[in-house]
Scaffold this motif. Structure first.
Motif, short mmCIF file in Angstrom:
data_model
loop_
_atom_site.label_atom_id
_atom_site.label_comp_id
_atom_site.label_asym_id
_atom_site.label_seq_id
_atom_site.Cartn_x
_atom_site.Cartn_y
_atom_site.Cartn_z
N LYS A 123 0.84 -1.19 0.00
CA LYS A 123 0.00 0.00 0.00
C LYS A 123 0.88 1.25 0.00
CE LYS A 123 -4.44 1.43 1.14
NZ LYS A 123 -5.72 0.85 0.77
N ALA A 126 -2.06 6.98 -2.08
CA ALA A 126 -3.10 6.73 -3.07
C ALA A 126 -3.21 7.90 -4.05
CB ALA A 126 -4.44 6.52 -2.37
N ALA A 127 -3.62 7.57 -5.27
CA ALA A 127 -3.86 8.62 -6.25
C ALA A 127 -5.26 9.20 -6.05
CB ALA A 127 -3.73 8.05 -7.66
N THR A 128 -5.38 10.49 -6.29
CA THR A 128 -6.67 11.15 -6.20
C THR A 128 -7.18 11.43 -7.61
OG1 THR A 128 -6.10 12.20 -4.11
CG2 THR A 128 -7.89 13.19 -5.36
N THR A 313 -16.37 11.51 -2.81
CA THR A 313 -15.50 10.38 -3.13
C THR A 313 -14.02 10.73 -3.00
OG1 THR A 313 -15.57 11.05 -5.45
CG2 THR A 313 -17.11 9.32 -4.75
N ARG A 314 -13.73 12.00 -2.80
CA ARG A 314 -12.32 12.42 -2.82
C ARG A 314 -11.81 12.92 -1.48
NH1 ARG A 314 -14.45 13.89 -7.77
NH2 ARG A 314 -13.15 13.42 -9.61
N PRO A 316 -11.95 12.51 2.49
CA PRO A 316 -12.41 11.82 3.70
C PRO A 316 -12.73 12.78 4.85
CG PRO A 316 -10.35 10.87 2.88
CD PRO A 316 -10.58 12.13 2.11
N GLN A 362 -11.25 25.63 13.38
CA GLN A 362 -11.26 24.22 12.99
C GLN A 362 -12.01 24.03 11.67
OE1 GLN A 362 -9.71 21.74 15.06
NE2 GLN A 362 -9.88 20.45 13.25
N MET B 1 -13.70 10.30 8.98
CA MET B 1 -13.70 10.39 10.44
C MET B 1 -13.78 9.01 11.05
SD MET B 1 -13.72 13.36 12.14
CE MET B 1 -14.88 13.39 13.51
N PHE B 13 -6.66 17.40 15.74
CA PHE B 13 -7.72 17.25 16.73
C PHE B 13 -8.96 16.62 16.11
CE2 PHE B 13 -11.31 19.47 18.96
CZ PHE B 13 -11.21 18.76 20.13
N LEU B 14 -9.49 15.61 16.77
CA LEU B 14 -10.68 14.89 16.33
C LEU B 14 -10.54 14.32 14.92
CD1 LEU B 14 -13.68 16.91 17.78
CD2 LEU B 14 -12.45 14.96 18.72
N ARG B 15 -9.35 13.94 14.57
CA ARG B 15 -9.13 13.33 13.26
C ARG B 15 -8.38 12.02 13.40
NH1 ARG B 15 -8.49 15.78 8.48
NH2 ARG B 15 -10.43 16.69 7.78
N VAL B 25 -3.14 4.11 7.13
CA VAL B 25 -3.76 4.55 5.90
C VAL B 25 -5.25 4.64 6.15
CG1 VAL B 25 -4.22 3.89 3.52
CG2 VAL B 25 -1.99 3.41 4.54
N ALA B 30 -10.94 5.53 0.40
CA ALA B 30 -10.87 6.96 0.17
C ALA B 30 -9.50 7.31 -0.41
CB ALA B 30 -11.09 7.70 1.47
N ALA B 31 -9.49 8.38 -1.13
CA ALA B 31 -8.25 8.78 -1.80
C ALA B 31 -7.17 9.13 -0.79
CB ALA B 31 -8.53 9.98 -2.69
N TYR B 33 -5.70 10.63 1.45
CA TYR B 33 -5.67 11.68 2.45
C TYR B 33 -4.71 11.34 3.57
CZ TYR B 33 -7.12 15.29 5.60
OH TYR B 33 -7.12 16.37 6.44
N ALA B 34 -4.59 10.04 3.86
CA ALA B 34 -3.64 9.65 4.91
C ALA B 34 -2.24 10.05 4.44
CB ALA B 34 -3.70 8.17 5.14
N GLU B 87 -13.23 14.50 23.89
CA GLU B 87 -12.53 15.46 23.04
C GLU B 87 -11.27 15.98 23.74
OE1 GLU B 87 -16.46 17.22 20.69
OE2 GLU B 87 -14.89 18.60 21.35
#
Lengths: 379, 417
Positions: A123, A126-128, A313-314, A316, A362, B1, B13-15, B25, B30-31, B33-34, B87
């Motif tokens: 892993k 990842a590609a977006t 979808t893109r 998270p 935030q 989330m 925070f909160l993630r 990961v 999902a794309a 983001y990690a 939290e």
């Protein structure tokens, strides 16, 4: 079609044979040479793991370089502005999959280089899937229509305000001012979205000073309405505001919203709210900047709903956007007094003010990635 | 989330409440983001470290930044805005994760096309530790009714009391948390502050802050000076006495068990009226401190670290009875248990209403018991001659949490679980 340039061919040929060593360990760099005939040459990837690529633009023009999955079009990484003759690094954790460089040089057709496949089941980053120009046409059109509707409402409300002032009914004017101003603030007019119209309709006194007759618009009227200025003094400003709104309404169908702005504004509207509303900077007397922030949230939500199909979808983090928008909204609504007035920022308790600022901060962190994700890119 | 995206390179925070997976990961297709942090690059780190301080280990029984004192600091008071205990727990875990990364250094993970850069970039592409220490303390207000912690209030954690010569500004006092960031250079301090604040926006808000510095020892081999020209904190208790003076010991009567291995922090922001001070004869200045300004020697000795012999000077003929040094530490058996570990930085922040320089001292001290130690010392100092030239205006009492022991531990684990 685009002109192709043939300079620097020598360098290009050299580059195509660039030696590429394995880079599974830490910090080993590979020079990837890019030009208008070969995007990456015979580059290879020995194994998964952390890689840093030194992208050398051997072309005579600047451009963008993406590392993509050539099968899906997903983008692993991009270097946006690679000047001719310069090198920039691109780093990522390479997993099992397909990789290819894509060169998008100025005035040149997109060129995708060879596909390198990393076998196995490791892993990596990842590609977006890029959001394309086409993807954004619908949201852009819908946003245009949303603003058009809002301007129609606003024109009526600005007319009412104008009439109140003209007739010397200043109590009604103060009420109708708020209604109209909040409508305007739902439209997402952050950062010159409406060009000069925004200066005329919602400009701050900052550079001019509050006594300068060139200062017009909602804030000028707010200043007068909440500082005891007579109807006779305010009537020209009320007339002008109503006229400026009508002009914007008339011009709006011809004004283009750049596609890139749809994503950008999802955080810029509230960046403005944090800077000017939650600080109280834009409180010219009515003490309603928390209501303004709520209107700005409504504008942000509109943009998010238009982008939702693309983001879901893109991104998270999208649920967190809504979690924090909701929290901020509840905190702001708690400051709406039973008599219809709003607690001015300057009179918030310290804990209320900290909670609001924290939630807004935030929200902005959660919104920030959307500008990158929803930036229009090539398919 | 809810999915683990915790990683040494980025945690917000909160993630990542489900966190704990290093290099994790985001699941669910999902794309990207990690964020995947690159491996350490020894060559880059060595180069970056030139002229900087080496990393201070983050993990341990006690927090860093209590024994060490780095030259640049930011003392930042926060109020928590976390909505509930869960939290708050996430907030502490997030601060832990960021502190762990920042104190070790490394390359921030790239984000691809998925967002803005994960790092402010003010330390360049590789984050160097530059000796960064992160010290987190909790204030008495954290133990109000918001998080169900009232029964866990440490024995000596009260609001900071006001002494007769104080002029405390409530806006610069107290706080739910105190975060002290210290490093070799100001950019490393501010980088850490921006990183931690960015990762915790929804969970805490800055209440007040002040930046400080220690100059080099001048001349070399001595002790850095304060803005009154005197060396500051020459004789601290030795670490061999830390068990009796510095760290809260397990099983201490009245102290909650979670506080063991922590230490109380007193922060006092003290304005110094330097223009007035500079109009005072050096002899008189020295009488007020009890030391020679140029050499730092006690007035009764001819070496810097000499212990003054007050028994030999009972009337204060050499070192006045009301000299700062003599009142603060009379060096008697009765006052030995009130000794504190001083850690002071100078501050400098602009001018006051009459155009005089607003500079002074961020006095901090660490101890086992605020009342027995700091307050006893400060009580002895009431009315000392120096009070005409200084004005304490802010600060607070806090408890530095026990150290984060290892990669599985986090700030306040014993307090919150």
């Amino acid at each position: 079609m685009a002109m192709r340039k043939v300079s620097l061919l020598t360098i290009a040929l050299l580059a195509a044979t660039a030696s590429l060593t394995a880079c599974g360990g830490g910090g080993v760099s590979n020079t990837i040479s890019l030009n208008n005939a070969s995007c990456g040459g015979a580059w290879t990837l020995a194994k998964p793991g952390w890689h840093t690529f030194d992208l050398y633009n051997a072309n005579s023009v600047g451009g963008e370089v993406d590392l993509i999955d050539p099968k899906t079009g997903g983008i692993y990484a991009e270097v946006d502005q690679l000047g001719p003759g310069t090198t920039q690094t691109m780093s990522l954790d390479v997993g099992s999959g397909r990789y290819a460089f894509r060169c998008l040089f100025e005035d040149t057709d997109p060129l995708t280089g060879r596909t390198v496949t990393v076998p196995g089941h490791v892993k990596g980053f990842a590609a977006t899937a890029p959001v394309t120009y086409n993807d954004l046409l619908g949201p852009d059109k819908a946003y245009q229509a949303y603003v058009a509707t809002g301007l129609r409402t606003l024109a009526g409300q600005a007319g009412t305000l104008d009439s109140d002032v003209q007739h010397g009914n200043l109590a009604a004017a103060r009420r109708d001012w708020l209604t109209a101003h909040l409508t305007y603030e739902t439209l997402g007019a952050a950062y010159d979205a409406f060009g000069n119209f925004d200066d005329e309709i919602d400009g701050r006194a900052d550079a001019l000073g509050v006594t300068n007759p060139k200062w017009t618009g909602f804030y000028r009227l707010e200043y007068g309405l909440w500082h005891g200025q007579p109807a006779s003094e305010l009537t020209p400003y009320a007339n002008e505001l109503a006229a400026d709104v009508r002009s914007l309404q008339a011009a709006w169908p011809t004004m283009e919203i750049p596609l890139i702005d749809i994503g950008l504004r999802t955080h810029e509207i509230l960046e403005n709210a944090l800077e000017f509303q939650l600080t109280g900077h834009d409180d010219y007397g009515s003490g309603t900047t928390l209501a303004t922030t709520l209107a700005n949230i409504q504008g942000t939500r509109e943009l998010l709903s238009l982008l939702h199909p693309l983001l879901v979808t893109r991104y998270p983090g999208l649920p967190a956007v809504y979690t924090w928008l909701d929290r901020l909204q509840v905190l702001l609504e708690a400051e709406h007094q039973p008599d219809g007035t709003w607690v001015p920022v300057s009179q918030l308790s310290q804990s209320a003010s900290q909670a609001i600022d924290a939630a807004c901060g935030q929200v902005l962190e959660e919104l920030a990635p959307i500008a990158s994700i929803a930036e229009p890119r090539n398919a | 989330m809810g999915e683990a995206d915790e990683h040494p390179g980025r945690r917000s925070f909160l993630r990542g409440i489900a966190g704990g997976v290093a290099g994790g990961v985001v699941a669910g297709g999902a794309a990207g983001y990690a964020l995947h942090a690159p491996p350490p690059d020894p060559a880059a780190d060595t180069a970056a470290l030139e002229g900087r301080l080496p990393a201070v280990p983050f993990h341990g029984k006690h927090q860093p930044g209590i024994v060490q004192q780095q030259p640049q600091t930011a003392v930042v008071s926060f109020d928590t805005t976390a909505g509930n205990r869960a939290e708050l727990t996430d907030l502490f875990k997030t601060i832990t994760s960021r502190a762990r990364f920042l104190t070790a250094g490394g390359t921030p993970p790239p984000v691809g096309i998925d967002g803005p850069s994960s790092d402010s970039g003010i330390l360049g592409p590789t984050v160097v530790p530059d000796g960064l220490t992160v010290t987190l303390g909790v204030g008495p207000t954290l133990f109000d009714d918001r998080y169900g912690l009232a029964s866990r209030l440490p024995a000596h954690l009260t609001p900071m009391r006001s002494f007769p010569n104080d002029d405390l500004d409530p806006a610069q006092c107290g706080g739910d948390l105190i975060l002290q960031l210290s490093a070799g250079n100001t950019d490393a301090v501010l980088h850490a502050l921006r990183d931690i604040a960015r990762s915790t926006r929804g969970g805490m808000q800055i209440n007040w802050r002040i930046d400080g510095f220690r100059g080099p020892a001048r001349p070399a081999g001595t002790v850095p000076r304060n803005m009154l020209g005197f060396m500051d904190g020459i004789l601290n208790p030795p670490m061999s006495e830390a068990k009796d003076l510095l760290w809260i010991q397990p099983g201490t009567a009245g102290e909650p068990e979670w506080a063991a291995d922590g230490s109380y922090i007193v922060v006092r922001l003290i304005r110094m009226f330097v223009e007035f001070w500079d109009r005072v004869d050096v002899y008189e200045q020295q009488q007020m401190f009890g030391r020679d300004r140029a050499t730092g020697f006690p007035l009764d000795a001819d070496s810097l670290y000499a212990v003054p012999d007050y028994a030999a000077d009972p009337t204060g003929a050499v070192i006045p009875i009301n000299a700062h040094m003599r009142l603060a530490n009379p060096r008697t058996p009765q006052t030995a248990s009130s000794r504190i570990y001083r850690r002071a930085w100078n501050y400098d922040r602009g001018i006051d209403q009459v155009g005089d320089l607003d500079m002074g001292l961020i006095f901090t001290c660490f101890q086992q018991d605020i009342q027995r130690q700091f307050e006893a010392v400060q009580t002895r100092l009431i009315g000392e001659p120096l009070v005409d030239y200084i004005s304490p205006f802010g600060g607070g009492y806090f408890l530095a949490l026990p150290g984060v022991r290892d990669t599985a531990d986090w700030y306040g684990r014993a307090l919150l679980t």
